[in-house]
Motif scaffolding. Structure first.
Motif, mmCIF file in Angstrom:
data_model
loop_
_atom_site.group_PDB
_atom_site.id
_atom_site.type_symbol
_atom_site.label_atom_id
_atom_site.label_comp_id
_atom_site.label_asym_id
_atom_site.label_seq_id
_atom_site.Cartn_x
_atom_site.Cartn_y
_atom_site.Cartn_z
ATOM 1 N N THR A 21 0.654 -0.877 -0.353
ATOM 2 C CA THR A 21 0.171 -0.184 -0.290
ATOM 3 C C THR A 21 0.550 1.220 -0.529
ATOM 4 O O THR A 21 1.854 1.302 0.448
ATOM 5 C CB THR A 21 -0.770 -0.066 1.362
ATOM 6 O OG1 THR A 21 -1.762 0.874 1.107
ATOM 7 C CG2 THR A 21 0.077 -0.182 2.691
ATOM 8 N N THR A 22 0.590 1.643 -0.818
ATOM 9 C CA THR A 22 1.119 3.445 -0.553
ATOM 10 C C THR A 22 1.026 4.057 0.985
ATOM 11 O O THR A 22 -0.541 4.009 1.158
ATOM 12 C CB THR A 22 0.723 4.371 -2.112
ATOM 13 O OG1 THR A 22 -0.639 4.840 -1.404
ATOM 14 C CG2 THR A 22 1.227 4.499 -3.301
ATOM 15 N N PHE B 287 0.031 6.849 3.288
ATOM 16 C CA PHE B 287 0.233 9.027 2.607
ATOM 17 C C PHE B 287 0.525 9.280 4.038
ATOM 18 O O PHE B 287 0.401 10.567 4.319
ATOM 19 C CB PHE B 287 -1.201 8.940 2.358
ATOM 20 C CG PHE B 287 -1.538 8.631 1.020
ATOM 21 C CD1 PHE B 287 -2.911 7.816 0.231
ATOM 22 C CD2 PHE B 287 -0.750 8.609 -0.209
ATOM 23 C CE1 PHE B 287 -2.948 7.663 -1.315
ATOM 24 C CE2 PHE B 287 -2.059 8.739 -1.495
ATOM 25 C CZ PHE B 287 -2.211 7.959 -1.684
ATOM 26 N N VAL C 207 -8.163 -6.810 2.781
ATOM 27 C CA VAL C 207 -9.314 -5.817 2.337
ATOM 28 C C VAL C 207 -8.470 -5.530 0.728
ATOM 29 O O VAL C 207 -7.185 -5.646 0.885
ATOM 30 C CB VAL C 207 -8.173 -4.281 3.309
ATOM 31 C CG1 VAL C 207 -9.245 -3.428 2.129
ATOM 32 C CG2 VAL C 207 -9.278 -4.618 3.883
ATOM 33 N N ALA D 118 -6.404 -3.052 -2.294
ATOM 34 C CA ALA D 118 -5.542 -1.968 -2.278
ATOM 35 C C ALA D 118 -5.971 -0.800 -1.473
ATOM 36 O O ALA D 118 -5.683 0.041 -1.136
ATOM 37 C CB ALA D 118 -4.704 -2.747 -3.130
ATOM 38 N N LEU D 119 -6.999 -0.664 -2.945
ATOM 39 C CA LEU D 119 -7.169 1.023 -2.537
ATOM 40 C C LEU D 119 -7.632 1.197 -1.083
ATOM 41 O O LEU D 119 -7.951 2.374 -0.379
ATOM 42 C CB LEU D 119 -8.574 1.124 -3.135
ATOM 43 C CG LEU D 119 -9.000 2.345 -3.403
ATOM 44 C CD1 LEU D 119 -7.930 3.435 -3.498
ATOM 45 C CD2 LEU D 119 -9.987 2.375 -4.151
ATOM 46 N N SER D 120 -8.365 -0.031 -0.547
ATOM 47 C CA SER D 120 -9.234 0.317 0.873
ATOM 48 C C SER D 120 -7.862 1.143 1.595
ATOM 49 O O SER D 120 -7.878 1.308 2.860
ATOM 50 C CB SER D 120 -9.904 -0.655 1.020
ATOM 51 O OG SER D 120 -11.049 -0.759 0.507
ATOM 52 N N GLN E 150 -4.868 2.096 1.274
ATOM 53 C CA GLN E 150 -4.809 2.961 1.437
ATOM 54 C C GLN E 150 -5.868 4.500 1.646
ATOM 55 O O GLN E 150 -4.845 5.348 2.894
ATOM 56 C CB GLN E 150 -4.673 3.698 -0.543
ATOM 57 C CG GLN E 150 -3.668 3.012 -1.110
ATOM 58 C CD GLN E 150 -3.641 3.649 -2.567
ATOM 59 O OE1 GLN E 150 -4.914 3.257 -3.184
ATOM 60 N NE2 GLN E 150 -3.146 4.144 -3.465
ATOM 61 N N ILE E 151 -7.171 3.642 1.890
ATOM 62 C CA ILE E 151 -7.830 4.786 3.056
ATOM 63 C C ILE E 151 -7.850 4.846 3.939
ATOM 64 O O ILE E 151 -7.698 5.909 4.799
ATOM 65 C CB ILE E 151 -9.212 4.114 2.349
ATOM 66 C CG1 ILE E 151 -9.219 4.682 0.339
ATOM 67 C CG2 ILE E 151 -10.347 5.109 2.566
ATOM 68 C CD1 ILE E 151 -10.735 4.097 0.298
ATOM 69 N N ILE E 152 -6.979 3.678 4.069
ATOM 70 C CA ILE E 152 -6.574 3.120 6.100
ATOM 71 C C ILE E 152 -5.935 4.584 6.512
ATOM 72 O O ILE E 152 -5.744 4.997 7.248
ATOM 73 C CB ILE E 152 -6.859 1.804 6.267
ATOM 74 C CG1 ILE E 152 -7.844 1.500 6.449
ATOM 75 C CG2 ILE E 152 -5.623 1.582 7.486
ATOM 76 C CD1 ILE E 152 -7.393 -0.541 6.361
ATOM 77 N N MET F 290 -5.052 6.723 4.632
ATOM 78 C CA MET F 290 -5.730 8.493 5.167
ATOM 79 C C MET F 290 -6.189 8.657 6.299
ATOM 80 O O MET F 290 -6.358 10.132 6.651
ATOM 81 C CB MET F 290 -6.648 8.733 3.230
ATOM 82 C CG MET F 290 -5.832 8.989 2.377
ATOM 83 S SD MET F 290 -7.059 8.795 1.123
ATOM 84 C CE MET F 290 -8.610 9.214 1.977
ATOM 85 N N GLY F 291 -6.957 8.007 6.686
ATOM 86 C CA GLY F 291 -7.919 8.108 7.684
ATOM 87 C C GLY F 291 -6.892 8.149 8.971
ATOM 88 O O GLY F 291 -6.581 9.307 9.909
ATOM 89 N N LEU F 292 -5.682 7.650 8.981
ATOM 90 C CA LEU F 292 -4.710 7.612 10.336
ATOM 91 C C LEU F 292 -4.076 8.998 9.684
ATOM 92 O O LEU F 292 -3.517 9.436 10.710
ATOM 93 C CB LEU F 292 -3.636 6.511 9.553
ATOM 94 C CG LEU F 292 -2.574 6.185 10.394
ATOM 95 C CD1 LEU F 292 -3.139 5.449 11.731
ATOM 96 C CD2 LEU F 292 -1.403 5.292 10.163
ATOM 97 N N ILE F 293 -4.170 9.897 9.118
ATOM 98 C CA ILE F 293 -3.727 10.852 8.857
ATOM 99 C C ILE F 293 -4.561 12.258 9.666
ATOM 100 O O ILE F 293 -4.401 12.730 10.154
ATOM 101 C CB ILE F 293 -3.816 11.694 7.438
ATOM 102 C CG1 ILE F 293 -2.520 10.704 6.132
ATOM 103 C CG2 ILE F 293 -3.002 13.000 7.078
ATOM 104 C CD1 ILE F 293 -2.470 11.583 4.467
ATOM 105 N N GLY G 219 -11.375 10.387 10.860
ATOM 106 C CA GLY G 219 -10.761 9.564 10.272
ATOM 107 C C GLY G 219 -10.805 8.396 10.620
ATOM 108 O O GLY G 219 -10.638 7.389 10.007
ATOM 109 N N ILE H 139 -11.463 5.004 8.933
ATOM 110 C CA ILE H 139 -10.744 3.770 9.023
ATOM 111 C C ILE H 139 -11.919 2.698 9.095
ATOM 112 O O ILE H 139 -11.424 1.806 7.916
ATOM 113 C CB ILE H 139 -9.725 4.342 9.885
ATOM 114 C CG1 ILE H 139 -8.504 4.980 9.692
ATOM 115 C CG2 ILE H 139 -9.220 2.501 10.390
ATOM 116 C CD1 ILE H 139 -8.215 4.811 10.628
#
Lengths: 315, 400
Positions: free
Chosen positions: A34-35, A37, A90, A92-94, A96-98, A100-103, B358, B362
């Motif tokens: 995963t990237t 972010f 999950v 790959a896109l999800s 990345q979204i995780i 992002m939520g972390l940000i 956030g 998640i």
């Protein structure tokens, strides 16, 4: 003309920061697929810890650095254990979204943990100050312009070189490195071969967190203030360097991470020179756009990156 | 309509002898998405005008002070601007929803594309003084070109690399915007007070933006249900199979990117009408990475296959804080402490909202990939099953 040599020399710190962030992102990309972010915000968190340690608790500068690296390492490993271990299946896109939520989560928690002081800054210049003058060149006005590089930049280049070499040596010759490369190649089969992919992923995240903290530590004295978004530019450059180098290898992104800021510095110097000659204003603000465009062009020509491996798709 | 269609119009509209009554007609209209969107738009506009009427000087004098205080705590003309901002990002989110949910491509270039809209407003309306239609045309035209570029890139590069490339593209655009210091900040002061007076300015602005939102929603739904939409869905599920069926990847990928970019540019144009000044170098501004990530989060939270979901997700990311939580905080403080919340408490609540959104992102990404729309659909299904069970318990099994 002096600018052509001076500007890249001044960019050495930038190159170190980008290289460290890129290595961190590559490690996470290849082991967790995963990237990340959230790399910028985790690094910024490390910088907050360092700046808090230096300005508030009065730690000496070179104790604050390992402290922030260790805390970032623990935090990143914690993130992996809590979030990514559950979310391994999950798509790959999800993932990345995780990240992002972390940000959002870390951006929100940082001012609370550090007593709502959103921006601090610290100086390490009293320790490493001054610069070495390498020579003199005459510029177009006939005056002598010194070619110099700051001691701080030299020191950080040395530190970064040592750290990155250490990581690559570990990747190539140690058992952990072998496990990382196996997991990066195929996670399921690595698990079947007896590699504990949980620990490999957690340690990779930890190392990435530590590298990010080091990068932020180098960056912080030059930034106007330590804030939650002061590493975002470097994160974007690191992603681009990763694609330019090709995520198929570990050394590709790091090499490109060294090339991109150097290219930006050279183009900046060229544009400044052109500004001097022709008198057009503000040309050097375009240096970043030009570098990114050239990088996009290269990626368009070679989609898997300069050092990347071509992946054959099976139907 | 030819005779064949007329004869079968009844069947086409799922109308049979059994459900021709008034209630069934109302139900049929209610299920039609277009009418749902129109109803939503009308309700929002009416709400806006109602709020502005209540707060206008003439009506304010008629309402008793205490009632007015209570009304002021619940809502106010400032809310209308927040709704307007939410709807603007909702337009961009709908474009993104089309890209991600129906074409299977993700693009983090929304921030840069919003800039296309704001800059076209600046150059055409602030500097040249032409009406808004020109700004719209130029913005959509430039967005077309940018979308074509991104579409062509997407033919070479797929998946996660494409996402990062669109991110780089957005950064290039942002650097270009901040390169010339004279144009790093764009301004346009939108004056809506000429229509119905100063007091109704917020309502007129909200109505203007709602019109655009409803039109976009109707267009997008019709697009999704058309053969074009089905082709895009086929392309999302399997590019190889779609190509085997004769669907031109180039055409539909380009179309998807162009539409997404055009919607983002439209959102940018409308953004300038609400926020009078935008700075390109602002890391928390609308061109930054964080905006694209927030739109991605909004679409994921709401459900990336549903237009209502995209709107709902946008409301959660942008509207919830100002419209709901701050109000609750103020009411709480007024009721229990008879005062206003201090800056410290407000900061803590802001922080908690950021953290909460956030965590929501998640959890939804991990456990509910279809977003809240999927959650609601499952809930509806479970409730209808429950009702069916209750009916069976009462009347016995349905023998068909």
């Amino acid at each position: 003309m002096a600018g052509f040599i001076n500007t890249p020399l001044a960019n050495l710190g930038s190159m170190c920061v980008t290289a460290l962030v890129t290595l961190a992102i590559t490690l996470i990309f290849r082991t967790s697929f995963t990237t990340n972010f959230a790399q910028g915000i985790i690094s910024a968190f490390g910088a907050y810890i360092a700046s808090c340690a230096i300005t508030k608790w009065g730690f000496p500068v070179f104790v604050a650095l390992p402290l922030s690296m260790i805390v970032s390492m623990l935090m990143a490993a914690f993130v992996d254990v809590v979030l990514f271990r559950r979310g391994r299946y999950v798509n790959a896109l999800s993932k990345q979204i995780i990240t992002m939520g972390l940000i959002s989560v870390i951006t929100g928690l940082t001012p609370v943990i550090f007593n709502e002081v959103k921006e601090q800054k610290y100086e390490i210049n009293p320790i490493i100050s001054g610069s070495q003058v390498l020579g003199k060149m005459t510029n177009s006005a006939g005056a002598g312009v010194p070619i110099s590089v700051t001691n701080a930049n030299l020191f950080w280049v040395a530190v970064t070189a040592v750290v990155i070499s250490l990581i690559f040596i570990l990747l190539r010759y140690s058992k952990w490195g072998l496990s990382v490369r196996a997991t990066a190649s195929n996670e399921y089969v690595a698990g079947m071969m007896g590699i504990n992919t949980h620990i490999v992923t957690a340690v990779s995240w930890g190392v990435a967190g530590a590298l990010g903290a080091l990068a932020a530590f180098i960056r912080a004295p030059e930034a106007s203030a330590v804030s939650t978004y002061f590493m975002t530019d470097y994160q974007v450059t690191a992603f681009l360097a990763g694609i330019l180098g090709g995520f198929g290898t570990f050394h590709g992104p790091v090499i490109c991470a060294l090339i991109l800021p150097m290219a930006e510095g050279l183009i900046y110097a060229t544009l400044t020179y052109i500004t001097e000659i022709t008198g057009m204003q503000d040309l050097n603000n375009w240096s970043k756009a030009i570098v990114f465009l050239i990088a996009l062009l290269i990626i368009f020509i070679k989609p898997q990156g300069i050092f990347g491996k071509k992946v054959e798709k099976k139907v | 309509m030819n005779r064949y269609l007329k004869k079968n119009y009844a069947l086409f509209n799922k109308e049979t002898r059994a459900n021709r009554g008034l209630i069934d007609g109302v139900k049929r209209v209610a299920k039609n998405p277009t009418s749902q969107y129109l109803f939503f738009g009308i309700v929002v506009c009416l709400f806006g005008f109602l709020v502005c009427t209540v707060f206008s000087r003439d009506v304010k004098a008629l309402i008793p002070k205490d009632v007015f205080e209570i009304i002021k705590m619940i809502t106010g003309p400032g809310d209308l601007t927040d709704f307007a901002t939410t709807f603007i990002f909702g337009i961009a989110a709908i474009g993104f929803c089309l890209l991600m949910g129906y074409s299977g491509l993700a693009s983090l270039g929304i921030g840069g594309c919003i800039g296309i809209g704001t800059y076209s407003v600046h150059f055409i309306m602030t500097e040249a003084g032409l009406p808004i239609i020109f700004a719209l045309l130029i913005a959509v035209g430039v967005a077309l070109l940018v979308g074509l570029v991104v579409g062509f890139i997407s033919l070479r590069i797929e998946g996660i690399y494409l996402v990062i490339l669109t991110l780089a593209l957005s950064e290039i655009l942002r650097t270009v915007y901040s390169a010339v210091p004279k144009y790093a900040t764009v301004t346009y002061y939108a004056d809506f007070s000429g229509v119905m007076g100063l007091e109704y300015e917020n309502a007129v602005r909200l109505a203007f933006i709602t019109v655009f939102l409803v039109v976009i929603m109707i267009i997008t739904t019709n697009l999704i249900k058309s053969p074009t939409g089905r082709a895009m869905l086929a392309m999302k599920n399997s590019t190889a199979a779609a190509q085997a069926m004769g669907i031109s990847l180039i055409k539909y990928r380009l179309m998807a990117f162009v539409i997404c970019t055009a919607y983002a540019a439209l959102a940018g144009v409308l953004y300038m009408l609400v926020i009078p000044s935008v700075t390109a170098t602002d890391p928390t501004g609308p061109y930054a990475l964080i905006t694209s990530l927030n739109i991605l989060a909004a679409v994921i939270i709401g459900g990336y296959k549903s237009i209502w979901g995209a709107l709902f997700g946008t409301f959660i990311m942008w509207g919830l804080e100002k419209v709901v939580f701050l109000k609750i905080l103020k009411i709480f403080f007024k009721v229990f402490y008879d005062g206003n919340p201090t800056a410290e408490v407000q900061n803590t609540v802001n922080v908690m909202i950021t953290v909460f959104s956030g965590i929501l992102v998640i959890i939804i990404a991990m456990y509910f990939p279809g977003g809240l729309a999927q959650l609601l659909t499952e809930l509806k299904f479970k409730i209808s099953k429950l009702f069916k069970k209750m009916k069976e318990a009462k009347y016995g099994k349905d023998l068909g």
